[in-house]
Design an enzyme around this catalytic site. Structure first.
Site, PDB file in Angstrom:
ATOM      1  N   ASP A 406       0.874  -1.178   0.000  1.00 29.81           N
ATOM      2  CA  ASP A 406       0.000   0.000   0.000  1.00 29.81           C
ATOM      3  C   ASP A 406       0.909   1.225   0.000  1.00 29.81           C
ATOM      4  O   ASP A 406       1.954   1.208  -0.635  1.00 29.81           O
ATOM      5  CB  ASP A 406      -0.950  -0.029   1.205  1.00 29.81           C
ATOM      6  CG  ASP A 406      -2.228   0.755   0.958  1.00 29.81           C
ATOM      7  OD1 ASP A 406      -2.131   1.961   0.655  1.00 29.81           O
ATOM      8  OD2 ASP A 406      -3.329   0.178   1.057  1.00 29.81           O
ATOM      9  N   HIS A 439       1.768   2.031  -3.270  1.00 28.36           N
ATOM     10  CA  HIS A 439       0.795   2.892  -3.950  1.00 28.36           C
ATOM     11  C   HIS A 439       1.320   4.311  -4.087  1.00 28.36           C
ATOM     12  O   HIS A 439       1.046   4.992  -5.069  1.00 28.36           O
ATOM     13  CB  HIS A 439      -0.530   2.888  -3.187  1.00 28.36           C
ATOM     14  CG  HIS A 439      -1.237   1.568  -3.235  1.00 28.36           C
ATOM     15  ND1 HIS A 439      -2.458   1.351  -2.641  1.00 28.36           N
ATOM     16  CD2 HIS A 439      -0.893   0.388  -3.799  1.00 28.36           C
ATOM     17  CE1 HIS A 439      -2.843   0.097  -2.841  1.00 28.36           C
ATOM     18  NE2 HIS A 439      -1.897  -0.509  -3.530  1.00 28.36           N
TER      19      HIS A 439
END
Length: 909
Positions: A406, A439
């Site tokens: 993430d 991300h």
């Protein structure tokens, strides 16, 4: 370990302090003179030939970045740093090494490999800003200075001196001595906790070689947890080994599991001086692994809410258990690898973090945190942010390898109207890291409610993440991010945007429901300087604001896009692009709904030219109008623009009544109500969003006044939106009413209080500012432009949720613990009752010389086990002739305990 006398906070900087207050024309001339020598991105000495470079500034030792054998230094580059290629460190006046040596940094080999690739020859060269001195003597004071080194080998004068002492050799508490077995199967939670509880101030709990399986463990102040070489701390796959009811925020509505490693207090700052170090591994055992990728990095099997039942390990078990407990958002309950709450002075160093069930290193209300040389390897793990920093002050992130599932480095600051009750998240410095997957490399949001501010990221290599600098929020989250400096970074092959600033973010796994903020979120005052980008999967720069809260003050300077997709900029104001060059991007600028943008020395296109200046009206321009009962016909002279006027808007207050092309100079506006006065204005806009308010006029429609009230639909009572009830708010909806001339607005009232005005096109509204645990009757009225009103049938009855718990029980000023010897080995103690705002005080814990009196269950920082419910206690088994320290803590029904409590010394007898 004890902290030295030095307490460090990052330098607080702002755009105001970085930019001289001189006229813009002078600034541009000076900027051109400074940048002229570095055209083509060649190295430049940055000072006159023969001059020495400037010395680094703010040389310091980050929080707890020292032990018995080493000390880590960091520094800020001087203002004039162009041409500096390295830094030399001096110990007690003698040189000991260059920053570029970086032998202790796991990031440095990847950074070196990046620059060894000829394809990266045009990238910005990062310069290391850190150094770790090793091989030092315990309990010894050292004196350091640092000098800048330029490409000719010239050294600056010495920096300011920084002194730091190493610690004493710590007492070691080996978990094997407390019964832990490193076979990868035995669950060692109790044995490891015994070692931690036995650890004396300044001591070190050691996880030796082997695989030691455990559930949740709890650290205390003034200690080090070390996972030794060859050692692995492995998370149990049994959810029963992790307490439930962890809340991210006080106002959270989604209880979760506690983490594998925890330090926890709601009396923020009562926990201090905690170190977690390697070189071993901490493995959360969250998901099944797919094996290493081609570069040797671990990768999880596909992980998400749809695959957790097949690919989850601990994640699967926790989701199933939370579902059985009745959780409405069981996927969000998964535990983190490490969560520290309320700690002052934290150090993470040298270990490898693998495979959490959810997030990795989470810091809540922690101040003075250092993360140095950690390998955060969680690729493929859903929601596996590398580092999270929330409501804290002071973070240093250096020499780390990020390869996550993430966001890599994420900052958060709460959600909605309640967030400003907590402090902002602020003062962070991120340098000398290698970002491989994630991300976003450096990420602000989406939890932005109390503001994220004073964030500096420099000299990082970002090589394959989705985004370089990612700033994301939802408008209703409130707050935002401000005073951000992102400079001297190299970015390659991002799969999405190099830079994104968006108010359109939504988290599909979000489970917290909060009262919306009254002020919409915004990103502002961001400087991006001297950065190269080679390859984007999406826009080079993406800006997505909202009409009533555009982003503001984004300044890009000396940024080169070697290969990139065009930008997409919408709802941005008062921002600049100076020497922003696109080498291989035809038509790089896409700009709409933005104003106040400037471009100097940047790749120019008709779009950027258009965006740099707005329309203008001729002197004496007039708006003429004539009206019927329901229309107004308007005409106006043409406005001018440096490219073209794209459209005209006809406005009545904040409402747009008509939109016409830029070549049209008259229009008829319909849908008006008879016998009403309207104040109308025309506005000229260009294609990029620059707007110029034009002439205005006042008209009165003809005919007789409307006397017919709106019609509310049959059975059209207001209703509560599912999940739309909170502690201080309620979200209601209603079917649209009808009217011959349209609904102007709705009035929503709660409990007879003042009415909230809602646009006539809306049919939902959040009633805010309510009292917790209180009943209200909510009514809705439909109102037309003339003022005729109809109340919807019935009154919606709601009762807000009870107040959420805040803080810990407290005593009054002057309350004290009374102690009295009753014999050589006995005593009595008593104290006043503590108080708690939201919940009842359910018990007290008594500690004698740090040892708890635990009649039944063992104490943890989050359970409700206590010594007794009353306010007095007889003590037995005391050592004769010895003074004892007695501490009493109070706890409430939520398991929130005072961190310090009442304290007294029992004298010897």
């Amino acid at each position: 370990m004890p902290v030295g006398s030095r307490v460090w906070l990052p330098v607080v900087w702002s755009r105001a302090s970085r930019r001289a207050a001189v006229p813009v024309s002078v600034m541009l001339v000076l900027l051109a003179l400074v940048l002229a020598p570095v055209r083509g991105w060649a190295a430049s000495p940055g000072h006159n030939r023969g001059d020495r470079p400037a010395a680094p500034v703010d040389v310091r030792v980050p929080a707890l970045a020292y032990d018995e054998r080493s000390i880590t230094l960091v520094w800020e580059k001087p203002a004039a740093h162009t041409g500096i290629v390295d830094y030399r460190v001096y110990l007690d006046g003698r040189p000991i090494g260059l920053a570029s040596d970086a032998s202790t940094s796991p990031a440095k080999p990847y950074i070196d490999r990046f620059y060894a690739d000829p394809a990266n020859a045009a990238q910005v060269r990062t310069v290391m800003d850190t150094y770790t001195a090793t091989g030092l003597r315990p309990s010894t004071r050292y004196r350091f200075t640092v000098r800048s080194v330029d490409s000719a080998g010239r050294e600056s004068p010495d920096s300011a001196v920084v002194t730091q002492s190493t610690t004493a050799v710590p007492k070691v508490f080996d978990i094997a001595d407390y019964g832990a077995v490193g076979d990868g199967a035995t669950v060692n939670t109790a044995a490891i906790q015994r070692a931690i509880d036995a650890c004396t101030p300044g001591g070190k709990v050691v996880i030796p070689a082997g695989v030691f399986k455990t559930g949740a463990i709890w650290l205390h102040s003034d200690m080090t947890l070390q996972v030794a070489a060859g050692g692995t701390l492995l998370g149990s796959d049994n959810p029963a080994d992790y307490p439930y009811n962890y809340l991210l925020y006080d106002y959270s509505t989604d209880p979760r599991y506690y983490s594998l490693i925890n330090a926890h207090t709601y009396e923020y700052g009562s926990l201090r001086d905690i170190r977690i170090v390697g070189p071993g591994t901490i493995d959360g055992n969250g998901w099944k692994q797919a094996g290493p990728d081609a570069d040797g990095f671990p990768v999880s099997l596909p992980s998400s809410s749809s695959t957790v039942s097949t690919n989850g390990v601990l994640a699967k078990a926790q989701v199933a258990a939370a579902t059985a407990l009745g959780s409405a958002s069981s996927y969000a309950t998964r535990s983190n690898l490490i969560t520290l709450r309320g700690v002052t002075n934290v150090y993470y160093g040298g270990f490898t973090a693998l495979n959490p069930s959810q997030h990795t290193l989470v810091n809540l209300h922690d101040d003075n945190v250092t993360v140095n040389g950690v390998r955060l390897l969680t690729e493929g793990v859903n929601n596996a942010d590398g580092i999270e920093f929330t409501h804290g002050n002071g973070l240093t992130v250096i020499n780390n390898v990020f390869d996550t599932g993430d966001d890599d480095m994420n900052f958060a600051a709460g959600l909605g109207a309640a967030a400003p009750n907590d402090p902002p998240t602020r003062n962070a410095w991120i340098a000398d890291n290698y970002f491989r997957r994630g991300h976003g490399a450096v990420v602000l949001g989406s939890h932005t409610g109390a503001w994220i501010e004073n964030i500096e990221a420099e000299d990082n290599v970002i090589d394959g993440t989705d985004v370089g600098l990612r700033m994301k929020t939802d408008p209703n989250n409130g707050g935002g991010g401000r005073d951000v400096l992102f400079r001297d970074d190299a970015i390659r092959s991002v799969t999405a945007q190099a830079f994104i600033f968006t108010s359109a973010y939504s988290d599909p796994n979000a489970a917290i429901v909060v009262e919306p903020s009254t002020a919409k979120a915004q990103f502002r005052d961001v400087d991006v300087e001297h950065v190269t980008v080679d390859g984007t999967g999406s826009q080079a720069i993406s800006v997505i604001g909202v009409p009533d809260q555009p982003h503001q003050g984004l300044h890009f300077t000396d940024v080169r896009f070697l290969h990139a997709n065009p930008t997409a900029i919408s709802y941005l104001r008062d921002s600049s692009f100076t020497d922003v060059v696109f080498d291989n991007t035809p038509n790089p600028w896409g700009i709409t709904n933005s104003t106040g943008l400037s471009f100097h020395g940047s790749t120019a296109t008709p779009v950027s030219v258009d965006a740099s200046a707005g329309p203008a009206w001729p002197r004496g321009a007039r708006l003429t109008a004539s009206a019927t009962a329901t229309t107004a016909t308007l005409s106006w002279p043409a406005a001018s623009d440096n490219v073209a006027v794209a459209q005209y808007l006809i406005r009545s207050g904040d409402t747009v009544l008509a939109q016409v092309p830029g070549g049209t100079l008259s229009t008829t506006v319909g849908g008006l109500s008879p016998a009403l006065r309207y104040d109308l204005r025309v506005q000229a806009l260009d294609a990029t969003g620059n707007a110029a308010p034009g002439p205005a006029t006042r008209v009165t429609t003809g005919g007789g006044a409307d006397t017919v009230a709106p019609l509310a639909p049959a059975n059209g009572a207001a209703s509560l939106v599912p999940g739309g009830l909170g502690t201080t708010w309620a979200r209601v909806s209603w079917p649209a009413a009808s009217d011959d001339y349209g609904i102007d607005h709705y009035l929503v009232r709660a409990g007879g209080g003042p009415a909230a005005t809602v646009r006539g096109t809306a049919t939902t509204f959040t009633v805010a500012g309510l009292r917790p645990g209180t009943g209200y009757g909510i009514t809705v009225d439909a109102v037309d432009a003339t003022g005729n009103a109809t109340r919807y049938p019935g009154t919606l009855a709601v009762t807000t949720n009870p107040p959420y718990d805040v803080g810990v029980p407290t005593w009054r000023d002057g309350d004290r613990l009374r102690v009295r010897r009753t014999g050589a080995t006995t005593a009595t103690i008593s104290w006043p009752a503590a108080r708690d705002g939201a919940r009842a005080v359910v018990g007290y814990r008594v500690y004698v010389d740090g040892r708890p009196i635990q009649p039944d269950a063992a104490f943890t920082p989050v359970n409700t086990a206590s010594t007794l419910a009353g306010t007095s206690r007889a003590l037995t088994g005391l050592a004769p002739g010895v003074a004892h320290t007695i501490v009493v803590q109070a706890g409430d029904s939520a398991g929130r305990w005072t961190g310090t409590g009442l304290r007294a010394t029992l004298p010897p007898r």
